[in-house]
Design a protein around this motif. Structure first.
Motif, PDB file in Angstrom:
ATOM      1  N   CYS A  85       0.833  -1.205   0.000  1.00 31.67           N
ATOM      2  CA  CYS A  85       0.000   0.000   0.000  1.00 31.67           C
ATOM      3  C   CYS A  85       0.871   1.258   0.000  1.00 31.67           C
ATOM      4  O   CYS A  85       0.557   2.244  -0.671  1.00 31.67           O
ATOM      5  N   ALA A  86       1.970   1.222   0.766  1.00 30.79           N
ATOM      6  CA  ALA A  86       2.894   2.365   0.769  1.00 30.79           C
ATOM      7  C   ALA A  86       3.511   2.567  -0.609  1.00 30.79           C
ATOM      8  O   ALA A  86       3.657   3.707  -1.093  1.00 30.79           O
ATOM      9  N   ALA A  87       3.872   1.456  -1.263  1.00 31.93           N
ATOM     10  CA  ALA A  87       4.427   1.560  -2.614  1.00 31.93           C
ATOM     11  C   ALA A  87       3.380   2.084  -3.584  1.00 31.93           C
ATOM     12  O   ALA A  87       3.700   2.875  -4.485  1.00 31.93           O
ATOM     13  N   MET A  88       2.135   1.655  -3.425  1.00 34.18           N
ATOM     14  CA  MET A  88       1.065   2.153  -4.282  1.00 34.18           C
ATOM     15  C   MET A  88       0.905   3.657  -4.131  1.00 34.18           C
ATOM     16  O   MET A  88       0.740   4.391  -5.118  1.00 34.18           O
ATOM     17  N   PHE A  89       0.949   4.147  -2.894  1.00 36.69           N
ATOM     18  CA  PHE A  89       0.806   5.583  -2.657  1.00 36.69           C
ATOM     19  C   PHE A  89       1.899   6.363  -3.387  1.00 36.69           C
ATOM     20  O   PHE A  89       1.603   7.329  -4.108  1.00 36.69           O
ATOM     21  N   CYS A  90       3.139   5.959  -3.202  1.00 34.45           N
ATOM     22  CA  CYS A  90       4.241   6.660  -3.862  1.00 34.45           C
ATOM     23  C   CYS A  90       4.135   6.552  -5.380  1.00 34.45           C
ATOM     24  O   CYS A  90       4.384   7.534  -6.103  1.00 34.45           O
ATOM     25  N   SER A  91       3.770   5.372  -5.859  1.00 28.87           N
ATOM     26  CA  SER A  91       3.681   5.155  -7.297  1.00 28.87           C
ATOM     27  C   SER A  91       2.637   6.057  -7.929  1.00 28.87           C
ATOM     28  O   SER A  91       2.878   6.676  -8.973  1.00 28.87           O
ATOM     29  N   TYR A  92       1.477   6.142  -7.300  1.00 25.76           N
ATOM     30  CA  TYR A  92       0.377   6.852  -7.932  1.00 25.76           C
ATOM     31  C   TYR A  92       0.543   8.365  -7.878  1.00 25.76           C
ATOM     32  O   TYR A  92      -0.121   9.086  -8.609  1.00 25.76           O
ATOM     33  N   LEU A  93       1.447   8.862  -7.040  1.00 22.56           N
ATOM     34  CA  LEU A  93       1.754  10.291  -7.076  1.00 22.56           C
ATOM     35  C   LEU A  93       2.309  10.692  -8.441  1.00 22.56           C
ATOM     36  O   LEU A  93       2.113  11.826  -8.893  1.00 22.56           O
ATOM     37  N   ALA A  94       2.997   9.778  -9.103  1.00 19.64           N
ATOM     38  CA  ALA A  94       3.524  10.056 -10.441  1.00 19.64           C
ATOM     39  C   ALA A  94       2.406  10.324 -11.430  1.00 19.64           C
ATOM     40  O   ALA A  94       2.607  10.997 -12.449  1.00 19.64           O
ATOM     41  N   ILE A  95       1.225   9.810 -11.146  1.00 21.68           N
ATOM     42  CA  ILE A  95       0.073   9.980 -12.025  1.00 21.68           C
ATOM     43  C   ILE A  95      -0.838  11.095 -11.532  1.00 21.68           C
ATOM     44  O   ILE A  95      -1.353  11.894 -12.319  1.00 21.68           O
ATOM     45  N   SER A  96      -1.031  11.170 -10.206  1.00 20.55           N
ATOM     46  CA  SER A  96      -1.996  12.136  -9.663  1.00 20.55           C
ATOM     47  C   SER A  96      -1.481  13.568  -9.641  1.00 20.55           C
ATOM     48  O   SER A  96      -2.267  14.509  -9.768  1.00 20.55           O
ATOM     49  N   ILE A  97      -0.177  13.765  -9.492  1.00 23.24           N
ATOM     50  CA  ILE A  97       0.338  15.140  -9.444  1.00 23.24           C
ATOM     51  C   ILE A  97       0.075  15.894 -10.749  1.00 23.24           C
ATOM     52  O   ILE A  97      -0.416  17.027 -10.722  1.00 23.24           O
ATOM     53  N   PRO A  98       0.357  15.314 -11.928  1.00 24.37           N
ATOM     54  CA  PRO A  98       0.064  16.065 -13.161  1.00 24.37           C
ATOM     55  C   PRO A  98      -1.389  16.008 -13.614  1.00 24.37           C
ATOM     56  O   PRO A  98      -1.801  16.804 -14.459  1.00 24.37           O
ATOM     57  N   LEU A  99      -2.188  15.077 -13.052  1.00 22.86           N
ATOM     58  CA  LEU A  99      -3.525  14.837 -13.577  1.00 22.86           C
ATOM     59  C   LEU A  99      -4.418  16.079 -13.644  1.00 22.86           C
ATOM     60  O   LEU A  99      -5.036  16.334 -14.686  1.00 22.86           O
ATOM     61  N   PRO A 100      -4.522  16.903 -12.592  1.00 20.07           N
ATOM     62  CA  PRO A 100      -5.458  18.025 -12.666  1.00 20.07           C
ATOM     63  C   PRO A 100      -4.987  19.202 -13.516  1.00 20.07           C
ATOM     64  O   PRO A 100      -5.773  20.117 -13.786  1.00 20.07           O
ATOM     65  N   VAL A 101      -3.719  19.193 -13.936  1.00 19.98           N
ATOM     66  CA  VAL A 101      -3.204  20.353 -14.669  1.00 19.98           C
ATOM     67  C   VAL A 101      -2.963  20.067 -16.141  1.00 19.98           C
ATOM     68  O   VAL A 101      -2.690  21.006 -16.910  1.00 19.98           O
ATOM     69  N   ILE A 102      -3.041  18.815 -16.562  1.00 18.01           N
ATOM     70  CA  ILE A 102      -2.762  18.484 -17.964  1.00 18.01           C
ATOM     71  C   ILE A 102      -3.718  19.233 -18.886  1.00 18.01           C
ATOM     72  O   ILE A 102      -3.303  19.890 -19.857  1.00 18.01           O
ATOM     73  N   ALA A 103      -5.024  19.133 -18.617  1.00 19.80           N
ATOM     74  CA  ALA A 103      -6.007  19.784 -19.485  1.00 19.80           C
ATOM     75  C   ALA A 103      -5.825  21.289 -19.484  1.00 19.80           C
ATOM     76  O   ALA A 103      -5.921  21.948 -20.534  1.00 19.80           O
ATOM     77  N   VAL A 104      -5.581  21.876 -18.306  1.00 23.08           N
ATOM     78  CA  VAL A 104      -5.388  23.329 -18.214  1.00 23.08           C
ATOM     79  C   VAL A 104      -4.118  23.742 -18.950  1.00 23.08           C
ATOM     80  O   VAL A 104      -4.087  24.763 -19.659  1.00 23.08           O
TER      81      VAL A 104
END
Length: 400
Positions: free
Chosen positions: A23-42
């Protein structure tokens, strides 16, 4: 049976302790996806000066690449092992965000910048496929018999906690230092995941005769189809909530993903055991009904506070859909085909997410910025209706 014990005699705290490092690895891994997610479209729409269709494409290419890589990722987890599959995915996630960083080089034309960005987004989709499939296959094995729902639920808590944390981080970095800062932060996050899983012993590969891919798909297509229906609402939220807030002059666009992620993780913490205990079909039908209510609130929201409430209700509904339908899919295959089954099952959601970006972006040309949530509402209602009307298991049982 001892107090707080699971049906097979395994204590729940013991199960969670086995899942904690993944679960800890999942959290760190998904930050690579979630950090850019809300700004890509903008970034594409406003920073590069391109339209909503191109903005939707920039978001949608990642799940499409994720979809294309699912058969490979599933087979890799079954044959090469979950650990190797996960570590390869983490490496690709880091590299993908560095490619996205390269798209911001000075003097590059908007069209060229978009092309480079799309390459990075595609590589990120492949990396996501490998790391998610690797972690889930590993987690289901470590959790043990009768705890597949908990394995998926707790890793979902980690995944969407990262979404809740990463979205405002991405928006803050974008506002303060632009897209390059977002890409750098997203590239660094998987390195922490590599450090965590590198110290864990690899999970043994299951033996036995494996089904061909088409045989696995034939067994899990029905719960997969329902997962795709549910995925449209999630796609609408992740792709267009920030644009809706910006178009209406509302503050806190990134908080919609935070509200979703907090509600999603909270629901799994409290009721994540229900799919294992009540059955996947029943829980999935109820969860998609809640998702539909959240999408309707977002569609009709007159204020940012109401929109955030709609995002939270959507998160409550979406929280149990994947593990509920995932249990139905896993019961159809033998242990040696789990990775392939999970990959094929999740591919239906990837397909919905990949098609939803450009499709919903196109619909916004004839509607308003909330049109995407109307589509999400209709899809969730359809999924809940179909799932609730079925009076049998959603997948074919594996022959004994």
């Amino acid at each position: 049976m001892t107090r707080n014990a699971e049906p097979d005699g395994t204590r729940r705290p013991h199960v969670l302790s086995r899942l904690a490092p993944l679960c800890a690895a999942m959290f760190c891994s998904y930050l690579a996806i979630s950090i850019p997610l809300p700004v890509i479209a903008v970034h594409v729409h406003e920073g590069l000066g391109l339209g909503t269709v191109m903005a939707g494409l920039a978001v949608g290419v990642q799940p499409l690449a994720n979809l294309a890589a699912r058969p490979w990722a599933g087979r890799a987890a079954d044959r090469a092992g979950a650990k190797r599959t996960l570590m390869l995915g983490l490496g690709l996630a880091c590299a993908a965000n560095l490619v996205a960083l390269a798209s911001t080089a000075g003097g590059i034309a908007p069209a060229t910048a978009l092309a480079v960005l799309l390459v990075g987004r595609a590589v990120l989709g492949v990396g996501e496929s490998l790391l998610i499939t690797g972690i889930l296959t590993w987690a289901v094995g470590r959790a043990g018999h009768g705890h597949a729902g908990q394995a998926m639920s707790w890793n979902g808590v980690a995944q969407y906690s990262a979404l809740a944390v990463g979205a405002p981080i991405g928006m803050a970095l974008f506002g303060a230092a632009g897209f390059p800062a977002v890409a750098i932060a997203a590239a660094c996050a998987p390195l922490a995941g590599l450090a965590i899983v590198g110290a864990l012993p690899a999970w043994p590969v299951s033996g036995g005769v494996r089904l061909p891919l088409h045989g696995v798909v034939a067994r899990i297509w029905f719960p997969g189809m329902l997962l795709g229906f549910a995925g449209l609402g999630f796609a609408a939220l992740t792709t267009f909530s920030s644009l809706m807030f910006a178009a209406r002059g509302w503050p806190g666009g990134g908080l919609a993903l935070t509200a979703f992620g907090i509600a999603f993780a909270g629901a799994r913490l409290v009721v994540g055991h229900l799919p294992d205990r009540l059955g996947g079909r029943r829980v999935a039908a109820a969860a998609m009904s809640v998702e539909a209510a959240g999408q309707m609130i977002l569609w009709l929201a007159p204020s940012p506070a109401v929109a955030l409430a709609g995002a939270a209700v959507t998160g409550l509904g979406c929280s149990l859909i994947f593990p509920s339908l995932g249990i139905e899919a896993l019961t159809a295959v033998a242990p040696q085909d789990r990775g392939t089954a999970l990959g094929a099952f999740a591919a239906f959601q990837d397909l919905a997410l990949g098609l939803a970006g450009p499709l919903l972006g196109g619909l916004m040309l004839v509607g308003d910025e909330a049109t995407a949530f109307l589509v999400g509402f209709v899809a969730a209602v359809a999924g809940a209706t179909i799932c609730g009307a079925i009076r049998r298991r959603l997948a074919f049982p594996h022959p004994t």
